[in-house]
Scaffold this active site. Structure first.
Site, PDB file in Angstrom:
ATOM      1  N   GLU A 137      66.284  30.254  -2.092  1.00 50.52           N
ATOM      2  CA  GLU A 137      67.415  29.508  -1.523  1.00 50.52           C
ATOM      3  C   GLU A 137      67.716  29.997  -0.107  1.00 50.52           C
ATOM      4  OE1 GLU A 137      68.569  26.969  -3.190  1.00 50.52           O
ATOM      5  OE2 GLU A 137      68.599  27.423  -5.335  1.00 50.52           O
ATOM      6  N   ASN A 164      69.532  19.815  -1.162  1.00 48.48           N
ATOM      7  CA  ASN A 164      68.601  19.532  -2.267  1.00 48.48           C
ATOM      8  C   ASN A 164      67.145  19.716  -1.863  1.00 48.48           C
ATOM      9  OD1 ASN A 164      70.563  18.882  -4.157  1.00 48.48           O
ATOM     10  ND2 ASN A 164      70.739  16.798  -3.358  1.00 48.48           N
ATOM     11  N   LYS A 182      75.291  27.327   3.954  1.00 49.40           N
ATOM     12  CA  LYS A 182      75.793  26.451   2.887  1.00 49.40           C
ATOM     13  C   LYS A 182      77.219  25.996   3.198  1.00 49.40           C
ATOM     14  CE  LYS A 182      76.238  25.075  -1.703  1.00 49.40           C
ATOM     15  NZ  LYS A 182      75.689  25.071  -3.033  1.00 49.40           N
ATOM     16  N   HIS A 237      64.937  29.446 -11.597  1.00 49.33           N
ATOM     17  CA  HIS A 237      65.384  28.394 -10.688  1.00 49.33           C
ATOM     18  C   HIS A 237      64.787  28.572  -9.288  1.00 49.33           C
ATOM     19  CE1 HIS A 237      67.986  25.346  -8.970  1.00 49.33           C
ATOM     20  NE2 HIS A 237      68.334  26.206  -8.031  1.00 49.33           N
ATOM     21  N   ARG A 249      92.973  20.245 -18.667  1.00 48.45           N
ATOM     22  CA  ARG A 249      92.762  19.350 -17.509  1.00 48.45           C
ATOM     23  C   ARG A 249      92.604  20.106 -16.196  1.00 48.45           C
ATOM     24  NH1 ARG A 249      96.580  16.526 -20.309  1.00 48.45           N
ATOM     25  NH2 ARG A 249      95.664  14.804 -21.470  1.00 48.45           N
ATOM     26  N   LYS A 260      80.450  22.708  -7.147  1.00 50.26           N
ATOM     27  CA  LYS A 260      79.723  21.999  -8.199  1.00 50.26           C
ATOM     28  C   LYS A 260      79.649  22.908  -9.415  1.00 50.26           C
ATOM     29  CE  LYS A 260      76.488  19.145  -5.580  1.00 50.26           C
ATOM     30  NZ  LYS A 260      75.043  18.863  -5.417  1.00 50.26           N
ATOM     31  N   HIS A 316      63.560  21.080  -9.594  1.00 49.29           N
ATOM     32  CA  HIS A 316      64.205  20.881 -10.894  1.00 49.29           C
ATOM     33  C   HIS A 316      63.210  20.384 -11.928  1.00 49.29           C
ATOM     34  CE1 HIS A 316      68.660  20.493  -9.484  1.00 49.29           C
ATOM     35  NE2 HIS A 316      68.316  21.731  -9.720  1.00 49.29           N
ATOM     36  N   GLU A 356      78.888  15.309  -0.975  1.00 50.86           N
ATOM     37  CA  GLU A 356      77.484  14.922  -0.880  1.00 50.86           C
ATOM     38  C   GLU A 356      77.300  13.419  -0.673  1.00 50.86           C
ATOM     39  OE1 GLU A 356      74.895  17.144  -3.535  1.00 50.86           O
ATOM     40  OE2 GLU A 356      73.433  15.516  -3.453  1.00 50.86           O
ATOM     41  N   ARG A 365      75.181  16.776   2.999  1.00 50.06           N
ATOM     42  CA  ARG A 365      75.114  17.855   1.996  1.00 50.06           C
ATOM     43  C   ARG A 365      73.848  17.715   1.144  1.00 50.06           C
ATOM     44  NH1 ARG A 365      79.529  20.225  -2.442  1.00 50.06           N
ATOM     45  NH2 ARG A 365      77.990  21.529  -3.489  1.00 50.06           N
ATOM     46  N   HIS A 419      64.512  20.805  -4.227  1.00 50.12           N
ATOM     47  CA  HIS A 419      65.095  20.757  -5.565  1.00 50.12           C
ATOM     48  C   HIS A 419      64.677  19.545  -6.383  1.00 50.12           C
ATOM     49  CE1 HIS A 419      67.453  24.102  -4.220  1.00 50.12           C
ATOM     50  NE2 HIS A 419      68.088  24.185  -5.369  1.00 50.12           N
TER      51      HIS A 419
HETATM   52  N1  LIG Z   1      76.555  24.982  -8.639  1.00 50.50           N
HETATM   53  C1  LIG Z   1      75.653  24.957  -7.699  1.00 50.50           C
HETATM   54  O1  LIG Z   1      75.883  24.425  -6.629  1.00 50.50           O
HETATM   55  C2  LIG Z   1      74.328  25.613  -7.947  1.00 50.50           C
HETATM   56  C3  LIG Z   1      73.465  25.842  -6.882  1.00 50.50           C
HETATM   57  C4  LIG Z   1      72.277  26.512  -7.119  1.00 50.50           C
HETATM   58  C5  LIG Z   1      71.965  26.930  -8.401  1.00 50.50           C
HETATM   59  N2  LIG Z   1      72.827  26.667  -9.410  1.00 50.50           N
HETATM   60  C6  LIG Z   1      72.521  27.089 -10.774  1.00 50.50           C
HETATM   61  O2  LIG Z   1      72.441  28.508 -10.821  1.00 50.50           O
HETATM   62  C7  LIG Z   1      71.609  28.897 -11.894  1.00 50.50           C
HETATM   63  C8  LIG Z   1      70.686  29.987 -11.443  1.00 50.50           C
HETATM   64  O3  LIG Z   1      71.445  31.080 -11.052  1.00 50.50           O
HETATM   65  P1  LIG Z   1      70.879  32.586 -11.103  1.00 50.50           P
HETATM   66  O4  LIG Z   1      69.544  32.632 -10.512  1.00 50.50           O
HETATM   67  O5  LIG Z   1      71.937  33.442 -10.576  1.00 50.50           O
HETATM   68  O6  LIG Z   1      70.638  32.782 -12.665  1.00 50.50           O
HETATM   69  P2  LIG Z   1      71.381  33.594 -13.832  1.00 50.50           P
HETATM   70  O7  LIG Z   1      72.815  33.393 -13.789  1.00 50.50           O
HETATM   71  O8  LIG Z   1      70.663  33.222 -15.054  1.00 50.50           O
HETATM   72  O9  LIG Z   1      71.071  35.116 -13.465  1.00 50.50           O
HETATM   73  C9  LIG Z   1      69.751  35.598 -13.537  1.00 50.50           C
HETATM   74  C10 LIG Z   1      69.622  36.833 -14.433  1.00 50.50           C
HETATM   75  O10 LIG Z   1      70.110  37.973 -13.739  1.00 50.50           O
HETATM   76  C11 LIG Z   1      71.066  38.661 -14.536  1.00 50.50           C
HETATM   77  N3  LIG Z   1      71.997  39.277 -13.579  1.00 50.50           N
HETATM   78  C12 LIG Z   1      72.898  38.629 -12.804  1.00 50.50           C
HETATM   79  N4  LIG Z   1      73.458  39.480 -11.940  1.00 50.50           N
HETATM   80  C13 LIG Z   1      72.946  40.701 -12.182  1.00 50.50           C
HETATM   81  C14 LIG Z   1      73.124  41.977 -11.579  1.00 50.50           C
HETATM   82  N5  LIG Z   1      73.920  42.149 -10.520  1.00 50.50           N
HETATM   83  N6  LIG Z   1      72.433  43.017 -12.097  1.00 50.50           N
HETATM   84  C15 LIG Z   1      71.575  42.826 -13.137  1.00 50.50           C
HETATM   85  N7  LIG Z   1      71.338  41.640 -13.702  1.00 50.50           N
HETATM   86  C16 LIG Z   1      72.014  40.585 -13.228  1.00 50.50           C
HETATM   87  C17 LIG Z   1      71.632  37.610 -15.425  1.00 50.50           C
HETATM   88  O11 LIG Z   1      72.163  38.172 -16.580  1.00 50.50           O
HETATM   89  C18 LIG Z   1      70.420  36.746 -15.713  1.00 50.50           C
HETATM   90  O12 LIG Z   1      69.679  37.323 -16.734  1.00 50.50           O
HETATM   91  C19 LIG Z   1      70.882  27.649 -12.330  1.00 50.50           C
HETATM   92  O13 LIG Z   1      71.442  27.211 -13.551  1.00 50.50           O
HETATM   93  C20 LIG Z   1      71.176  26.645 -11.242  1.00 50.50           C
HETATM   94  O14 LIG Z   1      71.207  25.314 -11.710  1.00 50.50           O
HETATM   95  C21 LIG Z   1      73.992  26.027  -9.204  1.00 50.50           C
HETATM   96 ZN   LIG Z   2      69.166  25.809  -6.077  1.00 54.56          ZN
END
Ligand SMILES: NC(=O)c1ccc[n+]([C@@H]2O[C@H](COP(=O)([O-])OP(=O)(O)OC[C@H]3O[C@@H](n4cnc5c(N)ncnc54)[C@H](O)[C@@H]3O)[C@@H](O)[C@H]2O)c1
Ligand SMILES: [Zn+2]
Length: 525
Positions: free
Chosen positions: A357, A413, A395, A432, A293, A315, A420, A405, A409, A416
């Site tokens: 972003e 988006n 942010k 992304h 939990r 989130k 998305h 949100e 907030r 997005h």
């Molecule tokens: N929670 C939120 O508010 C929020 C906001 C924006 C995006 N997101 C989510 O985030 C995700 C995208 O995140 P991302 O772009 O970081 O993708 P990711 O986590 O897939 O990372 C991208 C790639 O880079 C590699 N990598 C990460 N750090 C590294 C480093 N320092 N050196 C070498 N390789 C590295 C990872 O292994 C992966 O292959 C999506 O799923 C999206 O929906 C969430």
């Molecule tokens: Zn995003």
């Protein structure tokens, strides 16, 4: 900031009248750290006002008292300290302070100093009580000009009100405390900070055993270092590695995490650490939100995208085959530590993806950041530390103002809603950030067509994104039906309508714009 300095100890320095005490007091409030005014402490321990100390003991006696007060402040290791205007002239004091924490040196135009100090003549020992104080201030400024200039972090407060000055100081230090969602947590940007993680967790009373969740790309690069830092601080830590990539952002991976947490005997006081990009953060945060939990988690973002965006705001979640982030929970982390040094190993395409972003944040609320992004890839790449801090600040301002949100907030988006849908319809072949870049341009075009955005904005955004090597057009081979389906399933839909956050101009936006249209038009806009 480098790892050896405490990230809970900040010093504010500068000439008389530059606003040290006011700023330090506000900053301490914002960071929830104790405020200390060195001159006040000296007066309290001496039992007399500073001019009296100067009279009786001379400047030398005062400086001795100052050093003692400084050492007491360093001992505590926590706080925002307003230093006296000459406290760091002594090289020993300076090196003590600079190795313990970070120093921000304030500046202000001469006329501004005169105006501020005019009201307090008589309480400033070095300026004296008679009419000649202006000449003495000029002489003091001239004598100390090189000294004040020699501090790497500085802030001109001439045109800033106290609130703005404190926010700028947070940006310079890369330090915030985010509240909302019934919890408050620290956010830090620290070069090399992963090596200090153990002491950062200890300083916040976080307990083990710890699970270090990372992915198959990031774990080989950084997990050992992080584990060493944690073990040095006496933590037991279990590494849990998940396959890298958005296609693994599934409930199956979450359930694998839960099993690993059980195997590692994580109990309700334990902490989950998420070392990686947004995928690792979303999954580990979500797994932590539901395990027993809810247990605490710490975000250690290693992509630009995760630093600028995903790690902040609480989130967490996973994707379903029908769409992105359809499962999730609000579960704020207990700490966010961005170490921009980790970006050195990030593949270039991922770094560019994160820039989408960053551009979004500049477009929403930091015109100076947007302008820098318009300067192109090399300029942005050259100063990643500042890019990270500025993007995070935007942010943080949004999630502070509206944690759940309910209104503004939703501005985050931007890009997005379309982004998305493009991301899903591409079968996640687009990253992304790449999808968001496309979404930013398409939604800006839509905003122009609706009369929401000023004419030419979409073109400006497109040029900026292209300069960063990002795509801006929906690929022709995109699955049209998949795109439209994903757009309708997007969780931001209200009663069959799609609600957009749309840009008006750089630095201004509108949220909750409902649009009734044939969305297939978006494919060719
Ligand atoms: N929670 C939120 O508010 C929020 C906001 C924006 C995006 N997101 C989510 O985030 C995700 C995208 O995140 P991302 O772009 O970081 O993708 P990711 O986590 O897939 O990372 C991208 C790639 O880079 C590699 N990598 C990460 N750090 C590294 C480093 N320092 N050196 C070498 N390789 C590295 C990872 O292994 C992966 O292959 C999506 O799923 C999206 O929906 C969430
Ligand atoms: Zn995003």
């Amino acid at each position: 900031m480098t790892a050896s300095k405490s990230e809970t100890l900040y010093f504010v320095y500068g000439p008389p009248g530059s606003g040290k005490s006011t700023l330090a007091r506000r900053l301490a409030g914002l960071l929830d750290l104790p405020f200390m005014d060195l001159d006040e402490q000296i007066q309290a321990s001496a039992g007399m006002p500073i001019p009296a100390i100067f009279d009786r003991e001379g400047e030398r006696g005062f400086r001795q008292r100052e050093r003692a007060a400084l050492e007491a402040a360093l001992q505590s290791g926590r706080g925002v300290v307003a230093l006296g205007g000459g406290a760091l002239l002594d090289p020993t004091s300076r090196s003590l302070v600079e190795s313990a924490g970070r120093v921000l040196c304030l500046r202000a135009e001469r006329e501004v100093l005169f105006e501020r100090l005019g009201q307090e003549v008589g309480t400033r020992p070095l300026l004296g009580e008679d009419a000649g104080w202006r000449e003495r201030l000029d002489a003091l400024l001239a004598a100390r000009a090189a000294h004040y200039h020699s501090f790497p972090l500085s802030l001109d407060t001439s045109a800033l009100n106290p609130e703005e000055a404190a926010r700028q100081a947070q940006l310079k230090f890369g330090a915030w405390r985010v509240s909302g969602m019934g919890a408050a947590y620290d956010v830090r940007v620290v070069q090399g900070g992963l090596d200090a993680l153990g002491s950062m967790l200890r300083a916040r009373g976080l307990e083990g055993p710890l699970a270090l969740v990372s992915d198959s790309q990031v774990a080989p690069l950084y997990a050992e270092r992080v584990e060493a830092a944690l073990r040095a601080a006496g933590y037991a830590v279990q590494r849990v590695v998940i396959p890298a990539g958005e296609e693994h952002k599934t409930l199956e991976t979450v359930s694998h995490l839960w099993e690993a947490f059980l195997a590692a005997r994580l109990d309700r006081r334990s902490t989950v650490l998420a070392l990686g990009g947004g995928v690792v953060g979303d999954l580990a945060g979500f797994a932590a939100a539901v395990y027993l939990r809810g247990v605490r988690w710490v975000a250690l973002p290693t992509t630009l995208l995760a630093m600028a965006d995903a790690s902040l705001g609480g989130k967490t979640g996973a994707d379903l085959p029908q769409g992105k982030n359809l499962i999730g929970a609000f579960h704020p982390p207990a700490l966010v530590l961005s170490d921009p040094a980790t970006l050195s190993t990030l593949p270039e395409a991922e770094l560019r993806s994160g820039m989408a972003e960053v551009v979004k944040h500049g477009l929403l609320a930091d015109p100076a950041l947007f302008a820098r992004a318009e300067g192109g890839w090399e300029a942005m790449r050259a100063n990643l530390d500042e890019t990270v801090r500025r993007a995070m600040a935007v942010k943080i301002a949004f999630i502070q103002a509206d944690p759940y949100e309910k209104n503004i907030r939703a501005a985050l988006n931007l890009g997005h809603t379309v982004g998305h849908a493009v991301e899903v319809a591409s079968g996640y072949r687009l990253r992304h950030g790449e999808a968001v870049a496309i979404g930013l341009r398409v939604e800006a075009r839509l905003a122009e067509a609706l009369g929401v955005a000023e004419a030419g904005l979409a073109g400006r955004i497109e040029a900026c994104l292209r300069g960063l090597g990002l795509p801006t057009r929906i690929p022709e081979e995109i699955d049209r039906e998949g795109f439209l389906r994903a757009l309708r399933v997007d969780k931001k839909n209200a009663a069959g309508q799609v609600r957009f956050a749309l840009p008006e101009r750089v630095g201004a936006y509108r949220v909750g714009v409902t649009v009734e249209m044939d969305f297939s038009e978006l494919l060719t806009i």
